[in-house]
Design an enzyme around this catalytic site. Structure first.
Site, mmCIF file in Angstrom:
data_model
loop_
_atom_site.group_PDB
_atom_site.id
_atom_site.type_symbol
_atom_site.label_atom_id
_atom_site.label_comp_id
_atom_site.label_asym_id
_atom_site.label_seq_id
_atom_site.Cartn_x
_atom_site.Cartn_y
_atom_site.Cartn_z
ATOM 1 N N HIS A 127 -4.638 -3.044 0.217
ATOM 2 C CA HIS A 127 -5.141 -4.348 -0.209
ATOM 3 C C HIS A 127 -6.084 -4.886 0.876
ATOM 4 O O HIS A 127 -5.815 -5.936 1.460
ATOM 5 C CB HIS A 127 -3.979 -5.330 -0.427
ATOM 6 C CG HIS A 127 -2.894 -4.825 -1.338
ATOM 7 N ND1 HIS A 127 -1.609 -5.333 -1.318
ATOM 8 C CD2 HIS A 127 -2.893 -3.873 -2.298
ATOM 9 C CE1 HIS A 127 -0.865 -4.700 -2.218
ATOM 10 N NE2 HIS A 127 -1.619 -3.803 -2.823
ATOM 11 N N THR A 130 9.147 3.912 -0.487
ATOM 12 C CA THR A 130 9.144 2.562 -1.044
ATOM 13 C C THR A 130 9.532 1.544 0.039
ATOM 14 O O THR A 130 10.339 1.854 0.932
ATOM 15 C CB THR A 130 10.099 2.513 -2.273
ATOM 16 O OG1 THR A 130 10.021 1.215 -2.837
ATOM 17 C CG2 THR A 130 11.544 2.842 -1.915
ATOM 18 N N GLY A 132 0.785 -1.220 0.000
ATOM 19 C CA GLY A 132 0.000 0.000 0.000
ATOM 20 C C GLY A 132 0.818 1.272 0.000
ATOM 21 O O GLY A 132 2.047 1.248 0.153
ATOM 22 N N ASN A 133 0.154 2.385 -0.191
ATOM 23 C CA ASN A 133 0.804 3.684 -0.136
ATOM 24 C C ASN A 133 -0.226 4.787 0.034
ATOM 25 O O ASN A 133 -1.378 4.632 -0.325
ATOM 26 C CB ASN A 133 1.688 3.926 -1.376
ATOM 27 C CG ASN A 133 1.156 3.212 -2.588
ATOM 28 O OD1 ASN A 133 0.222 3.679 -3.210
ATOM 29 N ND2 ASN A 133 1.717 2.033 -2.899
ATOM 30 N N HIS A 149 -5.355 -7.167 -7.637
ATOM 31 C CA HIS A 149 -4.397 -6.299 -6.950
ATOM 32 C C HIS A 149 -4.983 -5.725 -5.651
ATOM 33 O O HIS A 149 -4.629 -6.199 -4.578
ATOM 34 C CB HIS A 149 -3.958 -5.197 -7.935
ATOM 35 C CG HIS A 149 -2.948 -4.267 -7.376
ATOM 36 N ND1 HIS A 149 -2.298 -3.329 -8.121
ATOM 37 C CD2 HIS A 149 -2.476 -4.110 -6.116
ATOM 38 C CE1 HIS A 149 -1.464 -2.636 -7.357
ATOM 39 N NE2 HIS A 149 -1.562 -3.095 -6.136
ATOM 40 N N SER A 209 6.896 2.987 -5.377
ATOM 41 C CA SER A 209 6.932 2.761 -6.823
ATOM 42 C C SER A 209 5.531 2.852 -7.427
ATOM 43 O O SER A 209 5.372 2.909 -8.636
ATOM 44 C CB SER A 209 7.542 1.393 -7.114
ATOM 45 O OG SER A 209 6.758 0.394 -6.476
ATOM 46 N N GLU A 210 4.516 2.845 -6.584
ATOM 47 C CA GLU A 210 3.150 2.945 -7.098
ATOM 48 C C GLU A 210 2.629 4.374 -7.096
ATOM 49 O O GLU A 210 1.432 4.606 -7.226
ATOM 50 C CB GLU A 210 2.219 2.024 -6.307
ATOM 51 C CG GLU A 210 2.526 0.559 -6.581
ATOM 52 C CD GLU A 210 1.425 -0.373 -6.087
ATOM 53 O OE1 GLU A 210 0.620 -0.792 -6.931
ATOM 54 O OE2 GLU A 210 1.374 -0.670 -4.901
#
Ligand SMILES: [Zn+2]
Length: 266
Positions: A95, A44, A28-29, A156, A73-74
């Site tokens: 998620h 990251t 996650g982010n 995802h 990275s997302e």
């Protein structure tokens, strides 16, 4: 929003996401748009439950680092949303298990089963699978971003966004809660959809109250399929989205009827 305040808030939300099992490990982010050209984002490979305020990264709107920390990275997913929706100031990607179960089963969360979800969140479409952190993923999301405040990404997870980070988190939480209720209702024999008139009333109320604007109506919206509320927006959606893998179920009687019809024909 003041950067120091934003750092604190991201860590607070990260902890909540981790404690509620919306993320595990370094999943996650989260990000906040600090100004027109600066974004504060989770780094990251960091656990959202254990990050500190100093771990967060600052980038420009193209993801170029402005601080010495590397952003998730997302981040491209967040930047796409900020570019397409100027009023959005925060994004949460996670998620969450029930919502993600829909995403791996190829299902959108678009059944009109809860009045308050129709009022405040709207339906959550399923976007086609795209490799994380590539533009496959952002391309698949593009058609849906203008009309929805939360999306499921096939195989995802989920992403939700809002005018501040609490609103983004609340939307993620509503998504997860709705998915959980839908799964539980299935065990009890299945959820019953709200009638068309009720959906029309709710959509009118949410637009009058300003919870969601007219741009939240769209062809991908499962709620609107049977209502008289048409979507004026001329947007073409990927043919597989929304209906992707949707199951059709029959009652015992219907199945017997079908089988006997088929037997007669053969
Ligand atoms: Zn992810």
């Amino acid at each position: 929003m003041e950067e120091s305040q934003a750092r604190k808030l991201i860590c607070e939300i990260g902890k909540l996401m981790y404690e509620r099992s919306y993320v595990v490990s370094s999943d996650g982010n989260v990000s906040i748009r600090l100004s027109e050209d600066r974004v504060l984002a989770t780094p990251t490979m960091a656990c959202k439950g254990r990050m500190t305020e100093d771990d967060l990264a600052v980038t420009d709107m193209d993801g170029k680092p402005i601080s010495d920390k590397r952003a998730s990275s997302e981040l491209a997913m967040h930047l796409l949303i900020y570019k397409m929706r100027p009023e959005i100031k925060a994004v949460c990607h996670a998620h969450p298990p029930h919502g993600t179960a829909f995403a791996v089963a190829g299902l959108a969360i678009d059944k009109p089963i809860l009045s308050e979800v129709i009022l405040t969140l709207g339906c959550v479409p399923l976007t086609d699978y795209g490799t994380p952190s590539t533009n496959e993923l952002t391309e698949a999301m593009k058609p849906f971003v203008p009309h929805h405040n939360a999306l499921l990404m096939a195989n995802h997870g989920a992403v939700a966004y809002g005018e501040d980070l609490w609103q983004a988190f609340d939307r993620l939480e509503t998504l997860e809660h709705t998915a959980k209720i839908a799964i539980l209702a299935k065990a009890l024999g299945g959820a019953i959809d709200l009638p068309t008139e009720a959906i029309e009333k709710l959509v009118n109320i949410r637009e009058k109250a300003g919870y969601l604007k007219e741009n939240a109506r769209c062809q991908a919206c499962g709620y609107l399929h049977d209502t008289n509320i048409a979507c004026d927006l001329d947007v073409s959606y990927p043919a597989t989205s929304g209906d992707n893998g949707r199951k059709i179920s029959f009652t015992r009687e219907e199945l017997i009827e079908l089988l006997s019809q088929a037997a007669k024909l053969s």
